[in-house]
Design a protein around this motif. Structure first.
Motif, short mmCIF file in Angstrom:
data_model
loop_
_atom_site.label_atom_id
_atom_site.label_comp_id
_atom_site.label_asym_id
_atom_site.label_seq_id
_atom_site.Cartn_x
_atom_site.Cartn_y
_atom_site.Cartn_z
N ARG A 42 -40.05 91.86 32.96
CA ARG A 42 -38.74 92.51 33.01
C ARG A 42 -38.63 93.43 34.23
O ARG A 42 -37.55 93.60 34.81
CB ARG A 42 -38.51 93.32 31.73
CG ARG A 42 -37.09 93.90 31.63
CD ARG A 42 -36.92 94.77 30.40
NE ARG A 42 -37.17 94.02 29.18
CZ ARG A 42 -38.13 94.31 28.31
NH1 ARG A 42 -38.93 95.35 28.53
NH2 ARG A 42 -38.29 93.59 27.22
N GLU A 43 -39.76 94.00 34.62
CA GLU A 43 -39.77 94.89 35.78
C GLU A 43 -39.38 94.14 37.06
O GLU A 43 -38.74 94.69 37.95
CB GLU A 43 -41.17 95.50 35.94
CG GLU A 43 -41.30 96.46 37.10
CD GLU A 43 -42.70 97.03 37.22
OE1 GLU A 43 -43.01 97.61 38.27
OE2 GLU A 43 -43.50 96.88 36.26
N TYR A 44 -39.77 92.86 37.14
CA TYR A 44 -39.50 92.08 38.34
C TYR A 44 -38.26 91.18 38.20
O TYR A 44 -37.67 90.79 39.20
CB TYR A 44 -40.71 91.20 38.67
CG TYR A 44 -41.93 91.99 39.09
CD1 TYR A 44 -42.10 92.41 40.40
CD2 TYR A 44 -42.91 92.33 38.16
CE1 TYR A 44 -43.21 93.14 40.79
CE2 TYR A 44 -44.03 93.06 38.54
CZ TYR A 44 -44.17 93.46 39.85
OH TYR A 44 -45.28 94.19 40.22
N TYR A 45 -37.92 90.85 36.97
CA TYR A 45 -36.79 89.95 36.73
C TYR A 45 -35.79 90.60 35.79
O TYR A 45 -35.40 90.03 34.78
CB TYR A 45 -37.29 88.63 36.14
CG TYR A 45 -38.21 87.85 37.06
CD1 TYR A 45 -37.70 87.06 38.08
CD2 TYR A 45 -39.60 87.91 36.90
CE1 TYR A 45 -38.54 86.34 38.93
CE2 TYR A 45 -40.45 87.21 37.74
CZ TYR A 45 -39.91 86.43 38.75
OH TYR A 45 -40.74 85.73 39.59
N SER A 46 -35.38 91.81 36.15
CA SER A 46 -34.47 92.57 35.28
C SER A 46 -33.12 91.90 35.12
O SER A 46 -32.42 92.12 34.12
CB SER A 46 -34.28 93.99 35.83
OG SER A 46 -33.79 93.95 37.17
N ASP A 47 -32.74 91.08 36.09
CA ASP A 47 -31.44 90.41 36.01
C ASP A 47 -31.50 89.09 35.26
O ASP A 47 -30.48 88.42 35.09
CB ASP A 47 -30.89 90.15 37.43
CG ASP A 47 -30.59 91.44 38.18
OD1 ASP A 47 -30.31 92.45 37.50
OD2 ASP A 47 -30.65 91.43 39.42
N GLU A 105 -33.69 88.38 32.13
CA GLU A 105 -34.66 88.57 31.06
C GLU A 105 -34.81 87.32 30.20
O GLU A 105 -35.89 87.03 29.69
CB GLU A 105 -34.25 89.76 30.18
CG GLU A 105 -34.40 91.11 30.87
CD GLU A 105 -34.13 92.27 29.93
OE1 GLU A 105 -34.39 92.11 28.72
OE2 GLU A 105 -33.65 93.32 30.40
N SER A 136 -43.61 90.64 28.41
CA SER A 136 -42.15 90.86 28.43
C SER A 136 -41.80 92.07 29.28
O SER A 136 -40.91 92.01 30.14
CB SER A 136 -41.63 91.05 27.00
OG SER A 136 -41.82 89.90 26.22
N ASP A 137 -42.50 93.18 29.05
CA ASP A 137 -42.24 94.40 29.83
C ASP A 137 -42.59 94.20 31.30
O ASP A 137 -41.87 94.66 32.20
CB ASP A 137 -43.05 95.57 29.26
CG ASP A 137 -42.57 96.00 27.89
OD1 ASP A 137 -41.42 95.67 27.53
OD2 ASP A 137 -43.34 96.66 27.16
#
Length: 267
Positions: free
Chosen positions: A145-150, A152, A141-142
């Motif tokens: 999230r770094e690459y797909y923050s928009d 989640e 998940s973390d």
């Protein structure tokens, strides 16, 4: 991994953990509290540094705890006593140690290798890295999230599908970011000292033909300081030279010189 030539598919945190505790003379112990309230402890005092973990916890939890305690040490957290407990998980220092632990247990490049290139299932990754289901879920998940923050929600759905044995969704996400992960991994250059030390440990001898930076004698002091058995020297002939490193317990000075001169003749 690069310093010790560890295969990405065979990676296990213990390679790094054992190296760190041996290099820093850290003592590792088990403890037990009846309520399991203290998961791990780090103590730094005049006698040195020690880590301890709850002996009755599952192996996967012990692994996370050991890397968590190592995090306090490597990240140089201010203090001489750290206790990992259920009551202080939101503490900033403890959160940093948790992130460190997750990354050491499950590095980005290893997740890419196992999930995208090897097509391992969630349970195969979990078992090979000896982590809990919860730890792997939160790490993914973390990580995503770094690459797909928009987006989640898409990442979470991909992870949940992956747990259920459906790889295609998460495979697609990794496909789009694989080059970034590989580029970041390739930015790290193995240490000359560690490379030479590992080579000499294996075969007892190496030269600047394999590691050209050995010709820079400024590197010799650090290389020799890495082991009491390592020696360095240089031979030259007709404008050509070879620097060489050897283990004095495996080769005499004369034997090492002869090996280097032979390679010099073949240049």
């Amino acid at each position: 991994m690069k310093d010790h030539e560890i295969s990405l598919l065979n990676y296990h945190f213990d390679y790094f953990f054992q190296f760190c505790i041996q290099e820093n003379n850290i003592q590792v112990l088990s403890h037990h509290f009846s309520n399991h309230k203290i998961e791990g402890l780090t103590v730094v005092d005049g006698l040195g540094t020690s880590f301890s973990y709850e002996r009755d916890n599952p192996k996967v939890k012990q692994n996370f705890t050991l890397c968590h305690e190592l995090g306090h040490f490597i990240l140089k957290h201010d203090g001489s006593y750290f206790a990992e407990s259920i009551d202080n998980q939101e503490n900033l220092v403890e959160r940093e140690a948790n992130i460190f632990s997750a990354v050491v247990l499950m590095p980005d490049i290893v997740l890419l290798s196992k999930i995208y290139y090897s097509c391992d299932t969630f349970h195969q990754v979990q078992n090979s890295l000896e982590v809990s289901k919860q730890a792997l879920f939160y790490r993914l998940s973390d990580f995503l999230r770094e690459y797909y923050s928009d987006n989640e929600g898409e990442a979470t759905q991909a992870i949940e599908s992956y747990i259920e044995g459906k790889n295609s969704f998460i495979f697609h996400l990794f496909h789009d970011i694989r080059e970034q992960i590989i580029e970041e991994f390739n930015q790290f250059k193995p240490s000359l000292i560690n490379q030479v030390k590992q080579k000499v440990r294996k075969v007892g001898f190496t030269t600047s033909l394999e590691y050209p930076d050995l010709l820079n004698q400024d590197n010799w002091k650090a290389i020799k300081a890495s082991s009491i058995n390592i020696k360095t020297w240089l031979v030259y002939n007709k404008g050509k030279s070879i620097a060489y490193v050897w283990d004095k317990e495996k080769f005499s000075d004369e034997e090492a010189k002869n090996k280097a001169e032979l390679q010099l003749l073949l240049m």
